[in-house]
Design an enzyme around this catalytic site. Structure first.
Site, PDB file in Angstrom:
ATOM      1  N   TRP A 148     -28.875  19.714   7.540  1.00 40.88           N
ATOM      2  CA  TRP A 148     -29.715  20.284   8.576  1.00 40.88           C
ATOM      3  C   TRP A 148     -30.469  19.242   9.391  1.00 40.88           C
ATOM      4  CZ3 TRP A 148     -34.325  18.289   7.298  1.00 40.88           C
ATOM      5  CH2 TRP A 148     -34.634  18.131   5.939  1.00 40.88           C
ATOM      6  N   LYS A 172     -18.807  24.141   7.013  1.00 40.48           N
ATOM      7  CA  LYS A 172     -20.012  24.913   6.737  1.00 40.48           C
ATOM      8  C   LYS A 172     -21.207  24.061   7.169  1.00 40.48           C
ATOM      9  CE  LYS A 172     -22.672  25.098   3.276  1.00 40.48           C
ATOM     10  NZ  LYS A 172     -23.939  25.113   4.103  1.00 40.48           N
ATOM     11  N   GLU A 175     -27.192  26.411   6.886  1.00 38.52           N
ATOM     12  CA  GLU A 175     -27.716  27.730   7.247  1.00 38.52           C
ATOM     13  C   GLU A 175     -29.082  27.628   7.915  1.00 38.52           C
ATOM     14  OE1 GLU A 175     -24.577  27.797   4.707  1.00 38.52           O
ATOM     15  OE2 GLU A 175     -26.515  26.907   4.200  1.00 38.52           O
ATOM     16  N   GLU A 247     -21.124  10.991   2.193  1.00 37.26           N
ATOM     17  CA  GLU A 247     -22.292  10.292   2.710  1.00 37.26           C
ATOM     18  C   GLU A 247     -23.494  10.922   2.043  1.00 37.26           C
ATOM     19  OE1 GLU A 247     -25.627   9.875   4.405  1.00 37.26           O
ATOM     20  OE2 GLU A 247     -24.766  10.859   6.155  1.00 37.26           O
ATOM     21  N   LEU A 248     -24.035  10.205   1.043  1.00 41.20           N
ATOM     22  CA  LEU A 248     -25.036  10.794   0.157  1.00 41.20           C
ATOM     23  C   LEU A 248     -26.425  10.202   0.417  1.00 41.20           C
ATOM     24  CD1 LEU A 248     -22.808  10.858  -3.065  1.00 41.20           C
ATOM     25  CD2 LEU A 248     -23.012  12.567  -1.243  1.00 41.20           C
ATOM     26  N   CYS A 281     -31.380  10.182   6.689  1.00 39.88           N
ATOM     27  CA  CYS A 281     -30.807   9.570   5.485  1.00 39.88           C
ATOM     28  C   CYS A 281     -30.969   8.057   5.475  1.00 39.88           C
ATOM     29  CB  CYS A 281     -29.340   9.971   5.332  1.00 39.88           C
ATOM     30  SG  CYS A 281     -28.328   9.563   6.763  1.00 39.88           S
ATOM     31  N   GLU A 378     -35.476   9.566  -3.068  1.00 37.53           N
ATOM     32  CA  GLU A 378     -35.506   9.655  -1.610  1.00 37.53           C
ATOM     33  C   GLU A 378     -36.536  10.695  -1.175  1.00 37.53           C
ATOM     34  OE1 GLU A 378     -32.282  10.082   2.025  1.00 37.53           O
ATOM     35  OE2 GLU A 378     -31.888  11.115   0.136  1.00 37.53           O
TER      36      GLU A 378
END
Length: 477
Positions: A148, A172, A175, A247-248, A281, A378
């Site tokens: 998001w 996806k 939401e 991509e974490l 990120c 994080e």
């Protein structure tokens, strides 16, 4: 305001499906209902993607690129409309939203051109009459999941890369930011994109991911999100040997040496830290400052952060908007309380702003122990941690201390030190005297627990291509 799924070239309305509320983070009020995909929706998306794949993969890269370029032009024409939707549902300031929309168009243009260069090669054979060739071909149907915090560029990296390569895609988006994804999808639809090439669904992430990754039709997973979720999806993908790009999470260190203009670097650091309220990120978070510059850097950083104008991102004068959801508020409270209870000093902020919406003060911690959660988890919010270091080796050791390796930054004029940092800091992207590390033409991805594979650049196209070797002998039969 309607939120619709896009399956087999058609918009699927709510029509009695379960729905989730979409909230405006600036005031907490509901602005729409988001449909929750059913297994029937997912079956339809899988069938549409499978039906479209043979024709799309045979479509020439030049023609595939023409659809993407038309969509890019439409997105630029609709920049203001899409940016307003982005700010409404995500909260970032309108100037950043406008820039992000243009960046999404740039991604389409980049991949439209790069698709022309998905070259194979001929290899010299060992005997006369033989031909040995290497071919790059689409990997197949892609299941993609985007977050998001960047509702335009995060999904577009996956859509543009997969479609340019000749894959079909089921994505996806979050939401919590469906309106931006819907507007981008409309541009692709209006470009004439063949039905089934792109399918967009919303709903319960665990259900959708499990269902799609269990399908024999899906051959590639692209995920951007938390490390814990990425590892779980990786396990699901491994059961069927599905290729993955992950991509974490990150916890980006910034090394500031005393040979720079400390005031200028501190001001730049603060403005980048609180961009999108720290919900980035690659957000700079762990600031390691050489001892002789520590006090001045902290003072200027704090002064800059304190002066930021905070409010509804749709207001042109605002410099930092709200957090995207109330989960981020809970995380800020926990990280700061735990750190200060353990002896850390709160130099600025540390509290929710008491008005409607999910606003949090720009916050700064010093004297934080290495075992504090804020130094290991994080924060994904407007929290900076500033600590001193003595020398280059110690700074690099601190930067590499965590299992994360997504992004890192350093500011110094010393040429030898710049080379050492580039060689020794463990991160997928390193900014040396800059925070600009991501663009359409450059690869972006992490090391260690921050993931694997790259999005963007030539690598972003290659991740959706499979390599095939063809060995042809002279006719003998």
């Amino acid at each position: 305001m309607d939120v619709n799924q896009y399956i087999a070239g058609q918009w699927q309305k709510l029509d009695g499906r379960e729905a989730l509320p979409l909230l405006n983070p600036a005031n907490g009020l509901e602005i729409a209902k988001v449909p929750v995909a059913t297994t029937a929706d997912l079956d339809l998306a899988l069938s549409a993607a499978a039906d479209a794949l043979p024709g799309w993969r045979r479509t020439s890269p030049i023609e595939r690129g023409s659809y993407l370029r038309r969509a890019a032009s439409l997105i630029r024409e609709r920049q203001e409309e899409i940016a307003q939707l982005l700010t409404l549902e995500q909260g970032k300031i309108i100037a950043d939203a406008r820039a992000e929309v243009l960046a999404a168009a740039d991604l389409l243009d980049w991949f439209a051109e790069e698709a022309r260069r998905s070259y194979g090669r001929l290899m010299p054979s060992r005997a006369p009459g033989w031909r040995q060739s290497v071919i790059q071909e689409p990997v197949g149907i892609v299941a993609a999941f985007s977050p998001w915090n960047f509702p335009a560029t995060a999904p577009m990296r996956k859509i543009a890369g997969s479609l340019a390569a000749g894959c079909t895609c089921i994505i996806k988006p979050s939401e919590e930011t469906p309106l931006t994804a819907q507007a981008l999808t409309q541009a692709l639809h209006d470009s004439g994109l063949p039905r089934g090439v792109l399918n967009v669904v919303y709903g319960v992430p665990s259900m959708i991911s499990t269902y799609l990754l269990d399908s024999p039709e899906v051959r590639k997973l692209s995920f951007t999100g938390p490390t814990s979720v990425g590892k779980h999806l990786g396990e699901l993908a491994a059961k069927r040997s599905i290729r993955t790009t992950m991509e974490l999470g990150g916890h980006a260190p910034v090394l500031v040496f005393d040979d720079v203009d400390v005031d200028a670097v501190a001001e730049l650091a603060a403005r980048n830290k609180y961009r999108n309220a720290g919900q980035v990120c690659v957000s700079p978070t762990r600031f390691y400052v050489q001892e002789s510059a520590f006090d001045r850097f902290t003072e200027k950083f704090t002064e800059t952060a304190r002066a930021l104008t905070i409010g509804d991102g749709s207001n042109e004068t605002v410099q930092m908007g709200p957090l995207a959801n109330d989960r981020r508020i809970t995380t800020m409270e926990r990280l700061i309380t735990q750190a200060t209870d353990s002896g850390a000093k709160l130099a600025l902020g540390g509290a929710r702003i008491k008005n409607a919406g999910f606003f949090w003060q720009p916050s700064i911690l010093t004297d934080v122990s290495d075992d504090a959660a804020a130094m290991n988890e994080e924060p994904f919010g407007p929290l900076a941690v500033i600590s001193p270091f003595e020398n280059t080796d110690q700074a690099i050791e601190k930067a590499n201390r965590l299992s994360y390796g997504l992004a890192a930054y350093a500011f110094t004029k010393d040429a030898d030190r710049i080379v050492q940092i580039g060689d020794e800091v463990e991160a997928g992207a390193i900014g040396l005297n800059t925070y600009a590390i991501i663009s359409a033409e450059t690869p972006f991805g992490g090391l260690k627990d921050s993931g694997h594979g790259s999005e963007g650049g030539i690598e972003g196209l290659q991740s959706y291509l499979a390599t095939k070797f063809v060995s042809q002998s002279p006719a003998q039969f």
